[in-house]
Design a protein around this motif. Structure first.
Motif, PDB file in Angstrom:
ATOM      1  N   MET A   1      11.995  10.899  -7.370  1.00  0.00           N
ATOM      2  CA  MET A   1      13.205  10.837  -6.440  1.00  0.00           C
ATOM      3  C   MET A   1      14.398  10.013  -7.040  1.00  0.00           C
ATOM      4  O   MET A   1      15.564  10.015  -7.217  1.00  0.00           O
ATOM      5  N   ASN A   2      13.853   8.685  -7.162  1.00  0.00           N
ATOM      6  CA  ASN A   2      14.794   7.622  -7.901  1.00  0.00           C
ATOM      7  C   ASN A   2      15.604   8.357  -9.259  1.00  0.00           C
ATOM      8  O   ASN A   2      16.862   8.085  -9.442  1.00  0.00           O
TER       9      ASN A   2
ATOM     10  N   ALA B   1      15.486  11.263  -9.977  1.00  0.00           N
ATOM     11  CA  ALA B   1      16.377  12.530  -9.750  1.00  0.00           C
ATOM     12  C   ALA B   1      17.698  11.988  -9.475  1.00  0.00           C
ATOM     13  O   ALA B   1      18.766  12.657  -9.836  1.00  0.00           O
ATOM     14  N   ASN B   2      17.561  10.913  -8.524  1.00  0.00           N
ATOM     15  CA  ASN B   2      18.961  10.642  -7.928  1.00  0.00           C
ATOM     16  C   ASN B   2      20.046  10.130  -9.185  1.00  0.00           C
ATOM     17  O   ASN B   2      21.229  10.525  -9.149  1.00  0.00           O
ATOM     18  N   GLU B   3      19.391   9.452  -9.907  1.00  0.00           N
ATOM     19  CA  GLU B   3      20.226   8.805 -11.182  1.00  0.00           C
ATOM     20  C   GLU B   3      20.996   9.936 -11.959  1.00  0.00           C
ATOM     21  O   GLU B   3      21.870  10.184 -12.167  1.00  0.00           O
TER      22      GLU B   3
ATOM     23  N   VAL C   1      21.061  13.134 -10.922  1.00  0.00           N
ATOM     24  CA  VAL C   1      22.181  13.911  -9.815  1.00  0.00           C
ATOM     25  C   VAL C   1      23.579  13.115 -10.081  1.00  0.00           C
ATOM     26  O   VAL C   1      24.726  13.848 -10.559  1.00  0.00           O
TER      27      VAL C   1
ATOM     28  N   TYR D   1      20.061  17.563  -3.593  1.00  0.00           N
ATOM     29  CA  TYR D   1      19.990  17.995  -4.787  1.00  0.00           C
ATOM     30  C   TYR D   1      18.541  17.407  -5.494  1.00  0.00           C
ATOM     31  O   TYR D   1      17.685  18.155  -6.017  1.00  0.00           O
ATOM     32  N   ASP D   2      18.416  16.199  -5.133  1.00  0.00           N
ATOM     33  CA  ASP D   2      17.176  15.599  -5.656  1.00  0.00           C
ATOM     34  C   ASP D   2      16.102  16.318  -5.105  1.00  0.00           C
ATOM     35  O   ASP D   2      14.934  16.576  -5.604  1.00  0.00           O
ATOM     36  N   LYS D   3      16.162  16.886  -3.703  1.00  0.00           N
ATOM     37  CA  LYS D   3      14.894  17.604  -3.152  1.00  0.00           C
ATOM     38  C   LYS D   3      14.776  18.799  -3.933  1.00  0.00           C
ATOM     39  O   LYS D   3      13.494  19.082  -4.176  1.00  0.00           O
TER      40      LYS D   3
ATOM     41  N   PHE E   1      15.155  19.141  -6.828  1.00  0.00           N
ATOM     42  CA  PHE E   1      14.265  18.939  -8.244  1.00  0.00           C
ATOM     43  C   PHE E   1      12.814  18.496  -7.914  1.00  0.00           C
ATOM     44  O   PHE E   1      12.009  18.956  -8.846  1.00  0.00           O
ATOM     45  N   TRP E   2      12.639  18.055  -6.692  1.00  0.00           N
ATOM     46  CA  TRP E   2      11.443  17.907  -6.376  1.00  0.00           C
ATOM     47  C   TRP E   2      10.696  18.842  -6.343  1.00  0.00           C
ATOM     48  O   TRP E   2       9.377  19.119  -6.881  1.00  0.00           O
TER      49      TRP E   2
END
Lengths: 223, 435
Positions: A137-138, A140-142, A144, A163-165, A167-168
């Motif tokens: 998630m870290n 993915a957040n970067e 995003v 959004y990060d979810k 991608f998860w």
């Protein structure tokens, strides 16, 4: 290693550390086809004291969590080391992540495949995957954030935080596809990744979705 | 086969697409008949066009083998009404690109190194799309190279794609399913070969050796050390794509030179080598600054069996149409007649094929043939349209023609079309004389 089966207690542990314990654990699970009945039984089978196990892990769950996390970290480390990585677009970064991650997992495919049904049943909500998820998630957040900054992804206010979810869930899908993939060298997974990532960036980017919502809202409000 | 039921996701998606297309086509027919009731003059071509664009849309989303199947059909003007053919020709220039990370992954898998470790430079973005892959530009030790990378999973999906394409092909070609099988098998075999880049490399090297002596041709050098099942590395041939070159409006002499080189290239392969580059679409040719014809892409090669060769080219001999008995025997050998044909059907088909042969053999009848002749091509198209709209022809839904004919016809149609585009005057018989 000289051991043929996990049961053989010949290997008076040369050196007990996190890595060798994790290796021995995976070997046990894969050759026995199930988790060890207890930490005691496991330690007995590899010829160490139970106490030595607790120096590193509090439980099997903690050990598994550590394994998954280490695969995530080694993936992220190796893509960030690549000199081209910084110049990639957000979409390419996500793709690079998947391809590298699958290579990392490939070395542990049997173990992953064995565990996967349980992970899937709980839609990724298993304790041993929490640290793994957090690390992802870290990342993915970067991505995003960068994607929104560069306009690759559309900022949809509160929705953007989700959004990060997305991608998860995509990661779960990709690993799931790969676990079931029977094509040579998992080629079909490559194609699936490519298509899934393209779709997600098209959906999360400026897309017909926005116009549809906007239009619906207009009709709703103007009546 | 294990691949087929192990790729459920994509297969279901593809199937859904085709079902959608089928439904849309049904809708088009409805619209057509509704219009026709109101206005009896409505032309069938408006229906064909509506269908073609729906089919094309579905196919263009598929990439890979279904796209190739579309290209194949687009070449055979005879089988497809003109509206389909035009739409399908667009298919050759449409495929979403492969991401750079996947290209890197493919390189790592086969060479243990990423492209920028192997080459001095490597373009992250593809410079060109091929139907089942894409081309990157690279440089190494001062040489500019073209590196072709294949889309993943193409080889796996050939068979299942074709199965899905079958109902559409049946409808388009108006042929019974079991008759279609021999053609589908032939297409499948060629498509599977096309996904094997190792084979393509061998063939490319061989073709360059065997055709290198022909005036006006240019072949690339290939690099086996940087090639594998999914990657081909070759010299970058600088120049213009055929279409681009034609848009630049070259003089007649240049047109003739390029046309002649192209003709000789095919003539030599068909009559001497008996194996032919069966993919004559404009994207496979480059015109160099010296006005040589560069040939890239040897994915699709058709080996011509001896029996078929003998029968087929007798049809092109001048005077064959006057020898009724021999002509009929040839039609039978080439499977243009169907065993179930009644005498009146036989007579009908004989007249159709006579007209076809008359037209298609025309370029071989004289020393030189002017391919810019618009009337000649109009006659071919109108014969194709006429046949496909002819009630009797459509009613007979038996397959006609040997399966080897598909690629040979396609080669000739493609070649004639290219020469027409180029507008070349070509000496069609001079190689035969020299031999």
């Amino acid at each position: 290693m000289a051991t043929k089966s996990a049961k053989s207690s010949k290997t008076k542990s040369a050196k007990t550390d996190e890595k060798s314990l994790a290796e021995a654990y995976m070997r046990y699970v894969l050759t026995e086809g199930k988790m060890p009945p207890s930490v005691f039984a496991f330690c007995e089978s590899i010829g160490i004291d139970e106490v030595d196990f607790y120096k590193f892990f509090s439980s099997f769950e903690a050990l598994e969590s550590d394994l998954w996390q280490s695969w995530m970290h080694s993936t992220l480390d190796s893509i960030k080391k690549d000199s081209n990585f910084e110049s990639f677009s957000a979409r390419e970064k996500v793709l690079a992540f998947y391809y590298t991650h699958l290579e990392v997992l490939k070395r542990r495919r049997s173990f992953v495949a064995m565990h996967w049904p349980e992970v899937k049943k709980k839609a990724g909500r298993v304790k041993s995957l929490q640290a793994y998820k957090k690390a992802f998630m870290n990342f993915a957040n970067e991505v995003v954030e960068e994607g929104v900054d560069k306009g690759e992804l559309k900022d949809r206010k509160r929705l953007t935080e989700q959004y990060d979810k997305a991608f998860w869930l995509q990661l779960i899908f990709v690993v799931d596809y790969w676990v079931q993939d029977a094509s040579k060298d998992f080629e079909m997974t490559d194609a699936a990744v490519e298509k899934a990532v393209n779709l997600s960036f098209q959906l999360l980017g400026e897309s017909a979705l926005d116009s549809a919502i906007d239009f619906a809202r207009f009709i709703w409000q103007s009546r | 086969m294990k691949e087929q039921h192990k790729i459920p996701v994509s297969k279901v998606q593809r199937a859904a697409k085709f079902v959608g297309t089928g439904a849309k086509m049904g809708g088009n027919y409805l619209k057509y008949y509704a219009k026709k009731m109101v206005d009896p003059d409505v032309d069938r071509s408006s229906l064909d066009e509506a269908n073609a664009s729906d089919v094309y849309e579905a196919l263009s989303k598929l990439k890979g083998s279904a796209l190739k199947a579309a290209q194949m059909m687009s070449m055979d003007e005879n089988v497809l009404p003109k509206a389909y053919a035009q739409k399908f020709q667009m298919a050759q220039y449409n495929a979403p690109p492969l991401s750079y990370p996947l290209v890197v992954k493919t390189f790592r898998r086969y060479f243990d190194n990423s492209p920028d470790q192997i080459f001095d430079s490597f373009s992250q973005k593809a410079v060109n799309a091929a139907s089942i892959g894409q081309v990157h530009q690279a440089s190494l030790k001062g040489k500019t190279l073209a590196v072709k990378v294949q889309y993943p999973g193409v080889a796996n999906s050939v068979s299942s794609d074709l199965k899905l394409a079958k109902p559409i092909a049946m409808r388009l070609m108006n042929i019974r399913g079991r008759d279609l099988d021999k053609y589908m098998k032939e297409v499948e075999a060629r498509l599977i070969e096309e996904t094997d880049y190792k084979l393509e490399l061998q063939r490319s090297v061989k073709a360059a050796e065997e055709c290198g002596h022909i005036e006006g041709l240019r072949f690339a050098q290939y690099y086996p050390e940087y090639s594998c099942e999914r990657i081909i590395t070759m010299d970058w041939i600088a120049g213009k794509h055929l279409r681009e070159w034609i848009e630049g409006n070259p003089g007649q002499e240049e047109r003739n030179r390029i046309g002649q080189a192209m003709w000789d290239f095919y003539d030599h392969q068909i009559h001497q080598l008996r194996s032919v580059h069966a993919d004559p679409h404009p994207g496979n040719f480059i015109i160099t600054p010296k006005n040589d014809l560069g040939i890239i892409d040897f994915g699709c090669i058709k080996e011509i069996p001896e029996d078929f060769y003998q029968d087929y080219f007798q049809l092109m001999e001048p005077g064959i149409l006057n020898d009724g008995q021999r002509f009929e025997q040839l039609l039978k050998d080439l499977q243009f007649y169907h065993p179930e044909d009644s005498p009146s059907e036989k007579a009908y088909f004989k007249s159709v094929f006579t007209r076809m042969v008359e037209l298609l053999a025309k370029p071989f009848a004289h020393e030189e043939f002017d391919f810019s002749d618009k009337q000649y091509f109009a006659a071919i198209y109108s014969l194709g349209d006429e046949i496909s709209n002819d009630k009797q022809f459509r009613r007979s839904n038996a397959a006609r023609g040997s399966e080897h004919g598909i690629y040979i016809n396609r080669t000739y149609f493609g070649l004639f079309n290219l020469l027409h585009m180029i507008g070349a005057k070509v000496k069609t018989l001079h190689l035969k004389k020299a031999a």
